[in-house]
Design a protein around this motif. Sequence first.
Motif, PDB file in Angstrom:
ATOM      1  N   LEU A  84       0.815  -1.222   0.000  1.00  0.00           N
ATOM      2  CA  LEU A  84       0.000   0.000   0.000  1.00  0.00           C
ATOM      3  C   LEU A  84       0.844   1.266   0.000  1.00  0.00           C
ATOM      4  O   LEU A  84       0.387   2.323  -0.423  1.00  0.00           O
ATOM      5  N   THR A  85       2.097   1.163   0.475  1.00  0.00           N
ATOM      6  CA  THR A  85       2.949   2.354   0.560  1.00  0.00           C
ATOM      7  C   THR A  85       4.073   2.359  -0.474  1.00  0.00           C
ATOM      8  O   THR A  85       4.859   3.301  -0.520  1.00  0.00           O
ATOM      9  N   ILE A  86       4.142   1.345  -1.311  1.00  0.00           N
ATOM     10  CA  ILE A  86       5.277   1.197  -2.220  1.00  0.00           C
ATOM     11  C   ILE A  86       5.418   2.374  -3.179  1.00  0.00           C
ATOM     12  O   ILE A  86       6.535   2.791  -3.496  1.00  0.00           O
ATOM     13  N   ASP A  87       4.316   2.933  -3.640  1.00  0.00           N
ATOM     14  CA  ASP A  87       4.399   4.044  -4.578  1.00  0.00           C
ATOM     15  C   ASP A  87       4.891   5.321  -3.906  1.00  0.00           C
ATOM     16  O   ASP A  87       5.537   6.147  -4.544  1.00  0.00           O
ATOM     17  N   GLN A  88       4.603   5.499  -2.612  1.00  0.00           N
ATOM     18  CA  GLN A  88       5.020   6.709  -1.916  1.00  0.00           C
ATOM     19  C   GLN A  88       6.450   6.630  -1.382  1.00  0.00           C
ATOM     20  O   GLN A  88       7.191   7.605  -1.462  1.00  0.00           O
ATOM     21  N   ILE A  89       6.824   5.491  -0.816  1.00  0.00           N
ATOM     22  CA  ILE A  89       8.135   5.408  -0.153  1.00  0.00           C
ATOM     23  C   ILE A  89       8.991   4.252  -0.661  1.00  0.00           C
ATOM     24  O   ILE A  89      10.083   4.013  -0.152  1.00  0.00           O
ATOM     25  N   GLY A  90       8.533   3.551  -1.677  1.00  0.00           N
ATOM     26  CA  GLY A  90       9.224   2.354  -2.148  1.00  0.00           C
ATOM     27  C   GLY A  90      10.636   2.599  -2.645  1.00  0.00           C
ATOM     28  O   GLY A  90      11.537   1.793  -2.392  1.00  0.00           O
ATOM     29  N   ALA A  91      10.860   3.697  -3.353  1.00  0.00           N
ATOM     30  CA  ALA A  91      12.203   3.970  -3.887  1.00  0.00           C
ATOM     31  C   ALA A  91      13.197   4.191  -2.753  1.00  0.00           C
ATOM     32  O   ALA A  91      14.303   3.643  -2.772  1.00  0.00           O
ATOM     33  N   ASP A  92      12.803   4.974  -1.760  1.00  0.00           N
ATOM     34  CA  ASP A  92      13.699   5.217  -0.618  1.00  0.00           C
ATOM     35  C   ASP A  92      13.974   3.924   0.133  1.00  0.00           C
ATOM     36  O   ASP A  92      15.113   3.639   0.513  1.00  0.00           O
ATOM     37  N   ALA A  93      12.943   3.101   0.329  1.00  0.00           N
ATOM     38  CA  ALA A  93      13.108   1.833   1.036  1.00  0.00           C
ATOM     39  C   ALA A  93      14.019   0.887   0.256  1.00  0.00           C
ATOM     40  O   ALA A  93      14.878   0.211   0.836  1.00  0.00           O
ATOM     41  N   ALA A  94      13.865   0.849  -1.059  1.00  0.00           N
ATOM     42  CA  ALA A  94      14.710  -0.021  -1.882  1.00  0.00           C
ATOM     43  C   ALA A  94      16.166   0.450  -1.853  1.00  0.00           C
ATOM     44  O   ALA A  94      17.086  -0.363  -1.819  1.00  0.00           O
ATOM     45  N   LEU A  95      16.377   1.765  -1.832  1.00  0.00           N
ATOM     46  CA  LEU A  95      17.744   2.293  -1.743  1.00  0.00           C
ATOM     47  C   LEU A  95      18.356   2.000  -0.373  1.00  0.00           C
ATOM     48  O   LEU A  95      19.546   1.697  -0.275  1.00  0.00           O
ATOM     49  N   ILE A  96      17.536   2.066   0.674  1.00  0.00           N
ATOM     50  CA  ILE A  96      18.028   1.682   2.006  1.00  0.00           C
ATOM     51  C   ILE A  96      18.457   0.223   1.983  1.00  0.00           C
ATOM     52  O   ILE A  96      19.513  -0.134   2.511  1.00  0.00           O
ATOM     53  N   LEU A  97      17.668  -0.627   1.355  1.00  0.00           N
ATOM     54  CA  LEU A  97      18.024  -2.044   1.235  1.00  0.00           C
ATOM     55  C   LEU A  97      19.365  -2.199   0.523  1.00  0.00           C
ATOM     56  O   LEU A  97      20.252  -2.912   1.001  1.00  0.00           O
ATOM     57  N   LEU A  98      19.548  -1.517  -0.584  1.00  0.00           N
ATOM     58  CA  LEU A  98      20.785  -1.601  -1.361  1.00  0.00           C
ATOM     59  C   LEU A  98      21.992  -1.144  -0.535  1.00  0.00           C
ATOM     60  O   LEU A  98      22.986  -1.869  -0.409  1.00  0.00           O
ATOM     61  N   PHE A  99      21.898   0.044   0.046  1.00  0.00           N
ATOM     62  CA  PHE A  99      23.041   0.580   0.787  1.00  0.00           C
ATOM     63  C   PHE A  99      23.283  -0.177   2.091  1.00  0.00           C
ATOM     64  O   PHE A  99      24.423  -0.282   2.549  1.00  0.00           O
ATOM     65  N   SER A 100      22.237  -0.738   2.684  1.00  0.00           N
ATOM     66  CA  SER A 100      22.404  -1.576   3.875  1.00  0.00           C
ATOM     67  C   SER A 100      23.197  -2.829   3.536  1.00  0.00           C
ATOM     68  O   SER A 100      24.076  -3.244   4.302  1.00  0.00           O
ATOM     69  N   MET A 101      22.883  -3.425   2.389  1.00  0.00           N
ATOM     70  CA  MET A 101      23.609  -4.610   1.965  1.00  0.00           C
ATOM     71  C   MET A 101      25.083  -4.289   1.725  1.00  0.00           C
ATOM     72  O   MET A 101      25.970  -5.054   2.116  1.00  0.00           O
ATOM     73  N   ILE A 102      25.336  -3.171   1.094  1.00  0.00           N
ATOM     74  CA  ILE A 102      26.720  -2.757   0.841  1.00  0.00           C
ATOM     75  C   ILE A 102      27.451  -2.534   2.161  1.00  0.00           C
ATOM     76  O   ILE A 102      28.578  -3.005   2.347  1.00  0.00           O
ATOM     77  N   LEU A 103      26.814  -1.831   3.104  1.00  0.00           N
ATOM     78  CA  LEU A 103      27.437  -1.592   4.404  1.00  0.00           C
ATOM     79  C   LEU A 103      27.675  -2.906   5.133  1.00  0.00           C
ATOM     80  O   LEU A 103      28.734  -3.098   5.746  1.00  0.00           O
ATOM     81  N   ASN A 104      26.733  -3.837   5.077  1.00  0.00           N
ATOM     82  CA  ASN A 104      26.903  -5.153   5.701  1.00  0.00           C
ATOM     83  C   ASN A 104      28.150  -5.855   5.150  1.00  0.00           C
ATOM     84  O   ASN A 104      28.965  -6.401   5.904  1.00  0.00           O
ATOM     85  N   ILE A 105      28.326  -5.820   3.850  1.00  0.00           N
ATOM     86  CA  ILE A 105      29.486  -6.459   3.222  1.00  0.00           C
ATOM     87  C   ILE A 105      30.780  -5.764   3.634  1.00  0.00           C
ATOM     88  O   ILE A 105      31.777  -6.423   3.955  1.00  0.00           O
ATOM     89  N   VAL A 106      30.768  -4.439   3.661  1.00  0.00           N
ATOM     90  CA  VAL A 106      31.964  -3.687   4.066  1.00  0.00           C
ATOM     91  C   VAL A 106      32.318  -3.992   5.523  1.00  0.00           C
ATOM     92  O   VAL A 106      33.485  -4.250   5.849  1.00  0.00           O
ATOM     93  N   LEU A 107      31.318  -3.987   6.408  1.00  0.00           N
ATOM     94  CA  LEU A 107      31.581  -4.290   7.822  1.00  0.00           C
ATOM     95  C   LEU A 107      32.081  -5.725   7.990  1.00  0.00           C
ATOM     96  O   LEU A 107      32.977  -5.987   8.802  1.00  0.00           O
ATOM     97  N   ALA A 108      31.514  -6.651   7.223  1.00  0.00           N
ATOM     98  CA  ALA A 108      31.952  -8.051   7.309  1.00  0.00           C
ATOM     99  C   ALA A 108      33.395  -8.197   6.835  1.00  0.00           C
ATOM    100  O   ALA A 108      34.144  -9.023   7.342  1.00  0.00           O
ATOM    101  N   ARG A 109      33.789  -7.402   5.892  1.00  0.00           N
ATOM    102  CA  ARG A 109      35.134  -7.483   5.341  1.00  0.00           C
ATOM    103  C   ARG A 109      36.160  -6.792   6.240  1.00  0.00           C
ATOM    104  O   ARG A 109      37.280  -7.279   6.382  1.00  0.00           O
ATOM    105  N   LEU A 110      35.769  -5.680   6.886  1.00  0.00           N
ATOM    106  CA  LEU A 110      36.753  -4.837   7.574  1.00  0.00           C
ATOM    107  C   LEU A 110      36.712  -4.892   9.103  1.00  0.00           C
ATOM    108  O   LEU A 110      37.580  -4.308   9.740  1.00  0.00           O
ATOM    109  N   THR A 111      35.717  -5.537   9.688  1.00  0.00           N
ATOM    110  CA  THR A 111      35.597  -5.547  11.150  1.00  0.00           C
ATOM    111  C   THR A 111      35.520  -6.983  11.656  1.00  0.00           C
ATOM    112  O   THR A 111      35.579  -7.930  10.873  1.00  0.00           O
ATOM    113  N   LYS A 112      35.346  -7.137  12.962  1.00  0.00           N
ATOM    114  CA  LYS A 112      35.189  -8.473  13.533  1.00  0.00           C
ATOM    115  C   LYS A 112      33.782  -9.038  13.317  1.00  0.00           C
ATOM    116  O   LYS A 112      33.522 -10.190  13.635  1.00  0.00           O
TER     117      LYS A 112
END
Length: 183
Positions: A84-112
């Motif tokens: 119901l909210t995908i048209d209003q906030i879907g792009a921002d949520a999808a970008l959060i998903l993308l950048f969260s995944m990237i941050l997860n990979i970076v943290l997994a690579r560079l931290t404990k």
Amino acid sequence: MEMFMSIIREPSIIIAIVTLLGLIFQRKKVSEIITGTTLSFMGFTMIKVGGGILGGVLTNFSQIFSFAFNLKGVVPSNEAIMALTIDQIGADAALILLFSMILNIVLARLTKFKYIYLSLHLILFMSFAATAVMKGLGLSSLTTIIVGSLVIGSYMAVFPYLLRNASKNIIKSDEYIQLLMLP
């Protein structure tokens, strides 16, 4: 440029791009890349359509239930709210998903925190919830994406690390932990 931005801000396209990049980074065959990217685009579109139907049904059910039992409230459903909210906030949520995944990979690579979070359907719902809350507070899209990505991306790396001992005690093995750890 405006047409390009409107295409890129479509959540199903962002999810397809995330899938495309993931499959390319995994060095999959071209046929698997095409199939996986197409299926993720179609799947996300089906979530939107199906969730819209579910949202309509749950709205009607909630009204009937409220009338029959003289109660006030809602029948919650992650999928319905997302659709119901995908048209209003879907792009921002999808970008959060993308950048969260990237941050997860970076943290997994560079931290404990050597864990890659694999329950992305949960992260998708968290991205929508975070976006809805921050947009409700009046934050801009840029602030919403940055804050949401930092919080959720950190969660994706840190929480499996924090919960690993409890999980090991429950299932009496750490075999699955070894599968989730990045070398």
